[in-house]
Design an enzyme around this catalytic site. Structure first.
Site, mmCIF file in Angstrom:
data_model
loop_
_atom_site.group_PDB
_atom_site.id
_atom_site.type_symbol
_atom_site.label_atom_id
_atom_site.label_comp_id
_atom_site.label_asym_id
_atom_site.label_seq_id
_atom_site.Cartn_x
_atom_site.Cartn_y
_atom_site.Cartn_z
ATOM 1 N N HIS A 98 -91.795 -15.835 11.580
ATOM 2 C CA HIS A 98 -92.014 -17.157 10.986
ATOM 3 C C HIS A 98 -90.730 -17.968 11.009
ATOM 4 O O HIS A 98 -89.632 -17.438 10.954
ATOM 5 C CB HIS A 98 -92.547 -17.058 9.559
ATOM 6 N N ASN A 155 -85.205 -15.718 9.553
ATOM 7 C CA ASN A 155 -84.614 -14.454 9.126
ATOM 8 C C ASN A 155 -85.156 -13.366 10.038
ATOM 9 O O ASN A 155 -86.372 -13.223 10.175
ATOM 10 C CB ASN A 155 -84.983 -14.144 7.668
ATOM 11 N N ASP A 164 -94.765 -22.574 1.861
ATOM 12 C CA ASP A 164 -94.261 -21.287 1.369
ATOM 13 C C ASP A 164 -94.606 -21.161 -0.110
ATOM 14 O O ASP A 164 -94.360 -22.076 -0.903
ATOM 15 C CB ASP A 164 -92.741 -21.235 1.576
HETATM 16 P P1 5GP Z 1 -88.728 -14.249 4.812
HETATM 17 O O1 5GP Z 1 -87.979 -13.819 3.582
HETATM 18 O O2 5GP Z 1 -89.483 -13.072 5.418
HETATM 19 O O3 5GP Z 1 -87.906 -14.980 5.814
HETATM 20 O O4 5GP Z 1 -89.805 -15.297 4.321
HETATM 21 C C1 5GP Z 1 -91.067 -14.929 3.890
HETATM 22 C C2 5GP Z 1 -91.578 -16.064 3.056
HETATM 23 O O5 5GP Z 1 -92.974 -15.906 2.903
HETATM 24 C C3 5GP Z 1 -90.991 -16.119 1.659
HETATM 25 O O6 5GP Z 1 -90.272 -17.329 1.507
HETATM 26 C C4 5GP Z 1 -92.205 -16.025 0.735
HETATM 27 O O7 5GP Z 1 -92.118 -16.905 -0.363
HETATM 28 C C5 5GP Z 1 -93.352 -16.373 1.649
HETATM 29 N N1 5GP Z 1 -94.605 -15.719 1.330
HETATM 30 C C6 5GP Z 1 -94.798 -14.404 1.065
HETATM 31 N N2 5GP Z 1 -96.104 -14.161 0.823
HETATM 32 C C7 5GP Z 1 -96.745 -15.347 0.977
HETATM 33 C C8 5GP Z 1 -98.118 -15.746 0.856
HETATM 34 O O8 5GP Z 1 -99.020 -14.951 0.580
HETATM 35 N N3 5GP Z 1 -98.410 -17.052 1.063
HETATM 36 C C9 5GP Z 1 -97.438 -17.957 1.379
HETATM 37 N N4 5GP Z 1 -97.811 -19.214 1.558
HETATM 38 N N5 5GP Z 1 -96.140 -17.627 1.500
HETATM 39 C C10 5GP Z 1 -95.806 -16.342 1.299
#
Ligand code: 5GP
Ligand code: ZN
Length: 133
Positions: free
Chosen positions: A98, A85, A29
């Protein structure tokens, strides 16, 4: 509509890959909230947990299990938090399903749940939420 995780699957956006198989990809992440914070995604796009089919979910769970075991058996961690989430109100910011894997060590204090106590009686909650099929 473009999806950042689909772009990662296609290799158009780079990632720090931890594991890949036919159906899933796991990578670090970018937010680095916790050492080794990892995301597991299905290679085919689905928006969220409730929009994924059982097959995709199974592939992702298997990959999450494999990585969790690896982190605990080979990488010096004693536990992992597994987090999904689902929906904006639940903190989902990327609309490609994810699973978060957050490696843990005793006393690391990196994840403190701050969920306020609810005072509704459990019987009332049960009546409101029971699944009636
Ligand atoms: P959510 O908040 O949707 O459960 O988690 C999304 C996650 O994706 C976040 O923790 C964020 O840091 C990660 N994320 C967003 N954009 C990117 C990206 O371009 N590359 C990577 N490796 N992680 C990402
Ligand atoms: Zn996608």
């Amino acid at each position: 509509m473009s999806c950042i995780f689909c772009e990662i699957v296609k290799g158009k956006i780079p990632c720090y890959k931890i594991y890949e198989d036919e159906h899933t990809l796991a990578f670090l992440d970018i937010g680095q909230e916790g050492f080794g914070h990892t995301l597991v995604i299905p290679k085919s796009h689905s928006e969220s947990f409730i929009n994924s089919n059982l097959e995709e979910l199974t592939y992702c769970i298997k990959t999450a299990e494999k990585i969790s075991k690896h982190y605990i058996q080979n990488c010096g961690f004693s536990g992992v938090n597994i987090l999904i989430n689902n929906g904006e109100s639940a903190g989902q910011s990327v609309m490609h399903f994810h699973i978060h894997i957050i490696p843990r060590k005793n006393g690391d204090n990196i994840l403190n749940w701050k969920i306020p106590k609810d005072e509704t009686s459990l019987e009332e909650v049960r009546k409101m939420l029971e699944v009636k099929e």
